[in-house]
Scaffold this motif. Structure first.
Motif, short mmCIF file in Angstrom:
data_model
loop_
_atom_site.label_atom_id
_atom_site.label_comp_id
_atom_site.label_asym_id
_atom_site.label_seq_id
_atom_site.Cartn_x
_atom_site.Cartn_y
_atom_site.Cartn_z
N ASP A 7 -18.96 6.17 25.23
CA ASP A 7 -18.21 5.47 24.19
C ASP A 7 -17.93 6.34 22.97
O ASP A 7 -16.82 6.33 22.43
N ASP A 8 -18.91 7.12 22.54
CA ASP A 8 -18.74 7.95 21.35
C ASP A 8 -17.64 8.99 21.55
O ASP A 8 -16.81 9.22 20.67
N HIS A 9 -17.62 9.60 22.71
CA HIS A 9 -16.58 10.60 22.98
C HIS A 9 -15.21 9.95 23.13
O HIS A 9 -14.21 10.47 22.64
N LEU A 10 -15.16 8.79 23.80
CA LEU A 10 -13.87 8.10 23.93
C LEU A 10 -13.33 7.63 22.58
O LEU A 10 -12.11 7.60 22.39
N LYS A 11 -14.21 7.30 21.65
CA LYS A 11 -13.74 6.91 20.31
C LYS A 11 -12.91 8.02 19.70
O LYS A 11 -11.89 7.77 19.04
N ARG A 12 -13.33 9.25 19.91
CA ARG A 12 -12.58 10.40 19.37
C ARG A 12 -11.29 10.64 20.15
O ARG A 12 -10.24 10.86 19.56
N PHE A 13 -11.39 10.59 21.47
CA PHE A 13 -10.23 10.91 22.30
C PHE A 13 -9.18 9.80 22.30
O PHE A 13 -7.99 10.08 22.42
#
Length: 99
Positions: free
Chosen positions: A79-85
């Motif tokens: 989730d944290d990485h998808l928030k950025r991408f």
């Protein structure tokens, strides 16, 4: 003794699933073992094996962990990485379900 893993599946409704799958894999490949193509991926997350799948409307993640803390960490990683991408899509978190 073999460790028993619990699995959860997360979904994100998006037409950019393949793009995000590939971004995640390229990013993670610097730190962990990753095998992927445009529609699917296998990743060796520190919490346990994870897979991703993308089609025209959805990005799906299947994570594993030995306990609730491991699953929480795996969810956070994805989730944290998808928030950025996926910030242009106002992504907050996948919809997670225990299998």
């Amino acid at each position: 003794m073999t460790e028993t893993l619990t699995f959860q599946t997360g979904t994100f409704q998006t037409q950019q699933g393949s793009k995000y799958l590939q971004q995640l894999c390229k990013h993670f490949a610097h730190k962990i073992e990753v095998d992927y193509d445009a529609q699917s991926a296998r990743m060796a997350l520190p919490t346990g094996p994870a897979t991703l799948a993308a089609d025209e409307t959805t990005l799906t993640a299947r994570i594993s962990g030995a306990d609730d803390a491991a699953l929480e960490r795996a969810r956070h990683i994805i989730d944290d990485h998808l928030k950025r991408f996926a910030h242009r899509e106002n992504f907050e978190a996948m919809g997670w379900e225990t299998l």
